[in-house]
Design an enzyme around this catalytic site. Structure first.
Site, PDB file in Angstrom:
ATOM      1  N   CYS A   1      12.951   1.409   1.290  1.00 27.40           N
ATOM      2  CA  CYS A   1      11.705   1.236   2.036  1.00 27.40           C
ATOM      3  C   CYS A   1      11.476  -0.277   2.159  1.00 27.40           C
ATOM      4  O   CYS A   1      11.342  -0.974   1.141  1.00 27.40           O
ATOM      5  CB  CYS A   1      10.583   1.923   1.256  1.00 27.40           C
ATOM      6  SG  CYS A   1       8.948   1.296   1.542  1.00 27.40           S
TER       7      CYS A   1
ATOM      8  N   CYS B   1       8.372  -1.772   0.527  1.00 33.31           N
ATOM      9  CA  CYS B   1       8.437  -1.679  -0.945  1.00 33.31           C
ATOM     10  C   CYS B   1       9.393  -2.746  -1.482  1.00 33.31           C
ATOM     11  O   CYS B   1       9.149  -3.371  -2.510  1.00 33.31           O
ATOM     12  CB  CYS B   1       8.933  -0.303  -1.375  1.00 33.31           C
ATOM     13  SG  CYS B   1       8.042   1.064  -0.611  1.00 33.31           S
TER      14      CYS B   1
ATOM     15  N   THR C   1       3.261   4.020   1.078  1.00 32.84           N
ATOM     16  CA  THR C   1       4.246   4.066   2.167  1.00 32.84           C
ATOM     17  C   THR C   1       4.896   5.438   2.316  1.00 32.84           C
ATOM     18  O   THR C   1       5.624   5.664   3.285  1.00 32.84           O
ATOM     19  CB  THR C   1       5.399   3.072   1.899  1.00 32.84           C
ATOM     20  OG1 THR C   1       6.050   3.470   0.682  1.00 32.84           O
ATOM     21  CG2 THR C   1       4.915   1.645   1.794  1.00 32.84           C
TER      22      THR C   1
ATOM     23  N   SER D   1       7.136  -1.725 -17.041  1.00 34.92           N
ATOM     24  CA  SER D   1       6.141  -0.658 -16.940  1.00 34.92           C
ATOM     25  C   SER D   1       4.854  -1.176 -16.295  1.00 34.92           C
ATOM     26  O   SER D   1       4.211  -0.462 -15.506  1.00 34.92           O
ATOM     27  CB  SER D   1       5.867  -0.099 -18.344  1.00 34.92           C
ATOM     28  OG  SER D   1       4.762   0.740 -18.312  1.00 34.92           O
TER      29      SER D   1
ATOM     30  N   ARG E   1      -1.140   8.897 -11.949  1.00 28.23           N
ATOM     31  CA  ARG E   1      -0.054   7.902 -12.073  1.00 28.23           C
ATOM     32  C   ARG E   1      -0.324   6.865 -13.168  1.00 28.23           C
ATOM     33  O   ARG E   1       0.596   6.374 -13.804  1.00 28.23           O
ATOM     34  CB  ARG E   1       0.128   7.146 -10.761  1.00 28.23           C
ATOM     35  CG  ARG E   1       0.419   7.982  -9.543  1.00 28.23           C
ATOM     36  CD  ARG E   1       1.864   8.427  -9.541  1.00 28.23           C
ATOM     37  NE  ARG E   1       2.180   9.174  -8.330  1.00 28.23           N
ATOM     38  CZ  ARG E   1       2.782   8.649  -7.263  1.00 28.23           C
ATOM     39  NH1 ARG E   1       3.126   7.398  -7.263  1.00 28.23           N
ATOM     40  NH2 ARG E   1       3.055   9.399  -6.223  1.00 28.23           N
TER      41      ARG E   1
ATOM     42  N   TRP F   1      13.721   3.319 -10.328  1.00 28.26           N
ATOM     43  CA  TRP F   1      12.952   3.057 -11.547  1.00 28.26           C
ATOM     44  C   TRP F   1      13.794   3.329 -12.789  1.00 28.26           C
ATOM     45  O   TRP F   1      13.777   2.549 -13.742  1.00 28.26           O
ATOM     46  CB  TRP F   1      11.653   3.893 -11.570  1.00 28.26           C
ATOM     47  CG  TRP F   1      10.600   3.338 -10.657  1.00 28.26           C
ATOM     48  CD1 TRP F   1      10.005   3.974  -9.599  1.00 28.26           C
ATOM     49  CD2 TRP F   1      10.006   2.027 -10.702  1.00 28.26           C
ATOM     50  NE1 TRP F   1       9.091   3.140  -8.985  1.00 28.26           N
ATOM     51  CE2 TRP F   1       9.070   1.948  -9.634  1.00 28.26           C
ATOM     52  CE3 TRP F   1      10.188   0.916 -11.517  1.00 28.26           C
ATOM     53  CZ2 TRP F   1       8.313   0.798  -9.389  1.00 28.26           C
ATOM     54  CZ3 TRP F   1       9.438  -0.241 -11.264  1.00 28.26           C
ATOM     55  CH2 TRP F   1       8.516  -0.274 -10.224  1.00 28.26           C
TER      56      TRP F   1
ATOM     57  N   ARG G   1       0.844  -1.187   0.000  1.00 37.00           N
ATOM     58  CA  ARG G   1       0.000   0.000   0.000  1.00 37.00           C
ATOM     59  C   ARG G   1       0.888   1.248   0.000  1.00 37.00           C
ATOM     60  O   ARG G   1       2.118   1.134  -0.056  1.00 37.00           O
ATOM     61  CB  ARG G   1      -0.906   0.000   1.232  1.00 37.00           C
ATOM     62  CG  ARG G   1      -0.135   0.068   2.528  1.00 37.00           C
ATOM     63  CD  ARG G   1      -1.040   0.016   3.743  1.00 37.00           C
ATOM     64  NE  ARG G   1      -0.263   0.197   4.955  1.00 37.00           N
ATOM     65  CZ  ARG G   1      -0.762   0.077   6.176  1.00 37.00           C
ATOM     66  NH1 ARG G   1      -2.022  -0.240   6.348  1.00 37.00           N
ATOM     67  NH2 ARG G   1       0.002   0.272   7.222  1.00 37.00           N
TER      68      ARG G   1
ATOM     69  N   HIS H   1       5.493  -1.386 -12.602  1.00 41.83           N
ATOM     70  CA  HIS H   1       5.500  -0.013 -12.074  1.00 41.83           C
ATOM     71  C   HIS H   1       4.049   0.494 -11.935  1.00 41.83           C
ATOM     72  O   HIS H   1       3.659   1.028 -10.892  1.00 41.83           O
ATOM     73  CB  HIS H   1       6.301   0.845 -13.067  1.00 41.83           C
ATOM     74  CG  HIS H   1       6.715   2.191 -12.576  1.00 41.83           C
ATOM     75  ND1 HIS H   1       7.632   2.960 -13.246  1.00 41.83           N
ATOM     76  CD2 HIS H   1       6.336   2.929 -11.511  1.00 41.83           C
ATOM     77  CE1 HIS H   1       7.805   4.096 -12.599  1.00 41.83           C
ATOM     78  NE2 HIS H   1       7.024   4.112 -11.541  1.00 41.83           N
TER      79      HIS H   1
HETATM   80  P1  FAD Z   1       7.562   7.326 -10.100  1.00 37.53           P
HETATM   81  O1  FAD Z   1       6.479   6.307  -9.958  1.00 37.53           O
HETATM   82  O2  FAD Z   1       8.745   7.212  -9.189  1.00 37.53           O
HETATM   83  O3  FAD Z   1       8.038   7.272 -11.623  1.00 37.53           O
HETATM   84  C1  FAD Z   1       9.235   7.921 -12.110  1.00 37.53           C
HETATM   85  C2  FAD Z   1       9.010   8.291 -13.584  1.00 37.53           C
HETATM   86  O4  FAD Z   1       8.799   7.083 -14.329  1.00 37.53           O
HETATM   87  C3  FAD Z   1       7.740   9.117 -13.809  1.00 37.53           C
HETATM   88  O5  FAD Z   1       8.001  10.480 -13.702  1.00 37.53           O
HETATM   89  C4  FAD Z   1       7.320   8.716 -15.213  1.00 37.53           C
HETATM   90  O6  FAD Z   1       8.001   9.471 -16.178  1.00 37.53           O
HETATM   91  C5  FAD Z   1       7.796   7.293 -15.350  1.00 37.53           C
HETATM   92  N1  FAD Z   1       6.706   6.325 -15.115  1.00 37.53           N
HETATM   93  C6  FAD Z   1       5.845   6.274 -14.078  1.00 37.53           C
HETATM   94  N2  FAD Z   1       5.050   5.208 -14.168  1.00 37.53           N
HETATM   95  C7  FAD Z   1       5.396   4.563 -15.312  1.00 37.53           C
HETATM   96  C8  FAD Z   1       4.934   3.375 -15.950  1.00 37.53           C
HETATM   97  N3  FAD Z   1       3.983   2.607 -15.427  1.00 37.53           N
HETATM   98  N4  FAD Z   1       5.510   3.024 -17.121  1.00 37.53           N
HETATM   99  C9  FAD Z   1       6.499   3.762 -17.670  1.00 37.53           C
HETATM  100  N5  FAD Z   1       7.007   4.883 -17.082  1.00 37.53           N
HETATM  101  C10 FAD Z   1       6.459   5.278 -15.926  1.00 37.53           C
HETATM  102  N6  FAD Z   1       5.492   3.429  -2.982  1.00 37.53           N
HETATM  103  C11 FAD Z   1       4.467   3.147  -2.132  1.00 37.53           C
HETATM  104  O7  FAD Z   1       3.796   4.048  -1.640  1.00 37.53           O
HETATM  105  N7  FAD Z   1       4.156   1.829  -1.817  1.00 37.53           N
HETATM  106  C12 FAD Z   1       4.861   0.787  -2.334  1.00 37.53           C
HETATM  107  O8  FAD Z   1       4.584  -0.372  -2.013  1.00 37.53           O
HETATM  108  C13 FAD Z   1       5.951   1.075  -3.215  1.00 37.53           C
HETATM  109  N8  FAD Z   1       6.696   0.079  -3.737  1.00 37.53           N
HETATM  110  C14 FAD Z   1       7.757   0.386  -4.529  1.00 37.53           C
HETATM  111  C15 FAD Z   1       8.548  -0.658  -5.024  1.00 37.53           C
HETATM  112  C16 FAD Z   1       9.648  -0.362  -5.809  1.00 37.53           C
HETATM  113  C17 FAD Z   1      10.501  -1.490  -6.322  1.00 37.53           C
HETATM  114  C18 FAD Z   1       9.976   0.984  -6.110  1.00 37.53           C
HETATM  115  C19 FAD Z   1      11.190   1.307  -6.956  1.00 37.53           C
HETATM  116  C20 FAD Z   1       9.196   2.016  -5.641  1.00 37.53           C
HETATM  117  C21 FAD Z   1       8.085   1.735  -4.843  1.00 37.53           C
HETATM  118  N9  FAD Z   1       7.268   2.748  -4.350  1.00 37.53           N
HETATM  119  C22 FAD Z   1       6.235   2.442  -3.517  1.00 37.53           C
HETATM  120  C23 FAD Z   1       7.470   4.142  -4.780  1.00 37.53           C
HETATM  121  C24 FAD Z   1       6.589   4.439  -6.040  1.00 37.53           C
HETATM  122  O9  FAD Z   1       6.769   3.451  -7.045  1.00 37.53           O
HETATM  123  C25 FAD Z   1       6.939   5.791  -6.670  1.00 37.53           C
HETATM  124  O10 FAD Z   1       8.295   5.783  -7.052  1.00 37.53           O
HETATM  125  C26 FAD Z   1       6.686   6.968  -5.733  1.00 37.53           C
HETATM  126  O11 FAD Z   1       5.339   6.937  -5.310  1.00 37.53           O
HETATM  127  C27 FAD Z   1       6.950   8.326  -6.443  1.00 37.53           C
HETATM  128  O12 FAD Z   1       6.153   8.415  -7.593  1.00 37.53           O
HETATM  129  P2  FAD Z   1       6.327   9.501  -8.735  1.00 37.53           P
HETATM  130  O13 FAD Z   1       4.985   9.933  -9.191  1.00 37.53           O
HETATM  131  O14 FAD Z   1       7.273  10.546  -8.276  1.00 37.53           O
HETATM  132  O15 FAD Z   1       6.964   8.766  -9.992  1.00 37.53           O
END
Ligand code: FAD
Length: 387
Positions: free
Chosen positions: A312, A315, A149, A188, A220, A160, A147, A191
Site C-alpha cells: 500500500c 502505508c 487505507t 509495538s 486495536r 508485522w 489514515r 504499530h
Molecule cells: P495487525 O495490526 O495487522 O496486527 C497483526 C497482529 O499483531 C495482531 O493480530 C496482534 O496479535 C499483533 N499486534 C497488533 N498490534 C500490536 C501492537 N501494537 N503491539 C504488539 N502486537 C500487536 N493501515 C491503514 O489503514 N493505514 C495505514 O496508514 C497503514 N499503515 C501501515 C504501515 C505498515 C508499515 C504496515 C505493515 C501496515 C499498515 N497498515 C495501515 C495496516 C495496519 O497496520 C494493519 O495491519 C491492518 O489494519 C490489519 O490489522 P489487524 O487488526 O488485522 O492486525
C-alpha cells in the site's frame, strides 16, 4: 484504559504518562505548524524499490482483493473509497535525477543543503542512501495524510510478523534483555501509533465521513494498556533525541524565506522538552554490550528496509517516514559521544535533510497519537455514561 497516569512510562523514563500529556499539550500547536511548513512537509522515497526479504511475486499480490480485509462490501462502494485509491498517493513529483526537482528543492530549502552529506555507515540505523537514489520521488506529506487505507489481511500481518522477528538478538550477550525490550517497545509503539491514526481518521462507509471510530480503536489499541504505554515510550525516546540535538541546531537554516519562523517554532518545541524523559545510557551500558548495539543497529536497519515490502503506497510512505524518524533518534541517542562536543556537532551537521524531516514528522505522529488517545478516552467516558 487501565493505565495509572501517575506512574512512570518505563523504568528507563523518569516521566509519568500525565507529564507527557502536559508536555504534549504545550507543544502540539507549534508542532502542527512546523510539519506544515515547506521544509518539513516534503519527503523523498523510492516507491519502486525491490523488497529484499522475500520473493515479491510469490505470495504477495497488489490487486484490490488482496488489500480488502476490514470492509466487507467494497464492490458497492464508490470508486473513491476503493482501497487502491485510499492507499494511493497524491502530489508526487518526478525523480531526483530531474533538474526540475533538484531546482525545486534547492529553491525551497537551499540553506539546508549542507545537511545532504553521507554519514558514516556504521552509525546509521537506516539506509540514508535511499534519499539520493535516482528512483526516489518527492512526496507532499500534507497532501497524503496517514489514515485508514483498507490495507490488511495476510499481507500486512506478514509485514508485522517479519518486523517482530527482527527482535531476536544473539543469545548470551550482556545487556541483551534491556535492548530486546527497547526494540520490542519501539516496534509495538509504532504499530499501535499507526492503528491509532487509522482508527482516528477512519472511513464511515455508511455516512461517507472520515471520523474517529472508538470501537476500532479499543479493539486495536485501547484494550491493550501495554500498547498505549508503548506509544508513550516512543514519544519519550524521540523527544529525548530532539532534546539532545537542540544545542547543535542553531546554525542550520530551513528555507530562506522564513528561516527565522521555522527556527523559532523548533526552539519553542524543544525548550518544552526535558532530558529526564528517557535515559539512553542504561541501554548499552558497558563495553561488553557494544556487540548487542551492533546487532540492534543492523536489525533496526532491516525494519526500515522491510518497508519496501509494503504494497500500500501510502502505508509505505508513512512507514518509511516513521522508521526513518526512529532510526535517526537511535543514531542521536546511541552514537553521539557525550565526552566530545566537536564530534556531536559533526554528527548533527551530517544529518541529511530527510532524516531531520522524518525525525520531526515522527514526533508529530506520536504527538497526534497521544492527542487522539486522550480524545478516545473522552469518547469512551461519554459512551460509558450512556451519552
Ligand atoms: P495487525 O495490526 O495487522 O496486527 C497483526 C497482529 O499483531 C495482531 O493480530 C496482534 O496479535 C499483533 N499486534 C497488533 N498490534 C500490536 C501492537 N501494537 N503491539 C504488539 N502486537 C500487536 N493501515 C491503514 O489503514 N493505514 C495505514 O496508514 C497503514 N499503515 C501501515 C504501515 C505498515 C508499515 C504496515 C505493515 C501496515 C499498515 N497498515 C495501515 C495496516 C495496519 O497496520 C494493519 O495491519 C491492518 O489494519 C490489519 O490489522 P489487524 O487488526 O488485522 O492486525
Amino acid at each position: 484504559c487501565t493505565i495509572d497516569k501517575e506512574e512512570l512510562v518505563s523504568p528507563t523514563c523518569d516521566v509519568t504518562f500525565k507529564e507527557i500529556n502536559e508536555i504534549n499539550g504545550k507543544i502540539r500547536k507549534d508542532l502542527v505548524s512546523l510539519v506544515g511548513t515547506d521544509f518539513f512537509k516534503y519527503f523523498k522515497l523510492d516507491l519502486y524499490k525491490q523488497c529484499t526479504f522475500w520473493n515479491d511475486n510469490n505470495g504477495f499480490c497488489v490487486n484490490r482483493a488482496c488489500a480488502v480485509d476490514v470492509v466487507e462490501d467494497w464492490d458497492n462502494l464508490p470508486e473513491y473509497w476503493q482501497p487502491e485509491v485510499l492507499g494511493g498517493l497524491d502530489k508526487v513529483n518526478g525523480t531526483s535525477g530531474s533538474d526540475d526537482e533538484c531546482k525545486f528543492l534547492q529553491d525551497l530549502c537551499g540553506g539546508a543543503e549542507g545537511n545532504g552529506r553521507q554519514t558514516e555507515p556504521d552509525i546509521d540505523y537506516c539506509d540514508v542512501g535511499d534519499f539520493v537514489n535516482s528512483q526516489a520521488v518527492l512526496v507532499d506529506l500534507s497532501a497524503n495524510p496517514e489514515r485508514f487505507t483498507g490495507y490488511g489481511g495476510q499481507e500486512s500481518a506478514l509485514i508485522w510478523s517479519s518486523i517482530y522477528r527482527e527482535n531476536c538478538f544473539s543469545p548470551g550477550e550482556m545487556g541483551q534483555s534491556l535492548a530486546k525490550s527497547v526494540f520490542y517497545r519501539l516496534v509495538s509503539g509504532l504499530h499501535a501509533s499507526i492503528a491509532t491514526h487509522l482508527s482516528n481518521d477512519h472511513l464511515n462507509t455508511e455516512t461517507g465521513k472520515w471520523e474517529p471510530d472508538l470501537e476500532l480503536f479499543m479493539a486495536r489499541v485501547g484494550n491493550f494498556p501495554e500498547r498505549v504505554a508503548n506509544i508513550y515510550f516512543n514519544y519519550a525516546v524521540v523527544s529525548k533525541a530532539l532534546w539532545k540535538i537542540k544545542p547543535y541546531l542553531s546554525h542550520l537554516s530551513f528555507c530562506n524565506s522564513y528561516n527565522q519562523d521555522v527556527k523559532s517554532m523548533i526552539m519553542n518545541i524543544l525548550s518544552q522538552l526535558d532530558s529526564n524523559v528517557f535515559n539512553e545510557d542504561l541501554i548499552f551500558e558497558d563495553e561488553l554490550s557494544s556487540k548487542v548495539k551492533d546487532d540492534f543497529r543492523a536489525r533496526f536497519k532491516n525494519v526500515t528496509k522491510i518497508m519496501d515490502c509494503v504494497h500500500c503506497d501510502r502505508c509505505r510512505l508513512w512507514g518509511k517516514v516513521q522508521t526513518t524518524g526512529y532510526a535517526t533518534s537511535l543514531k542521536i541517542l546511541f552514537e553521539l559521544d557525550d565526552r566530545d562536543e566537536e564530534s556531536k556537532q559533526q554528527v548533527v551537521d551530517k544529518l541529511t535533510k530527510y532524516e531531520l524531516i522524518a525525525l520531526f514528522n515522527t514526533f508529530d505522529r506520536l504527538s497526534k497519537s497521544i492527542e487522539s488517545i486522550n480524545n478516545f478516552e473522552r469518547l469512551y467516558e461519554i459512551q460509558a455514561a450512556g451519552g
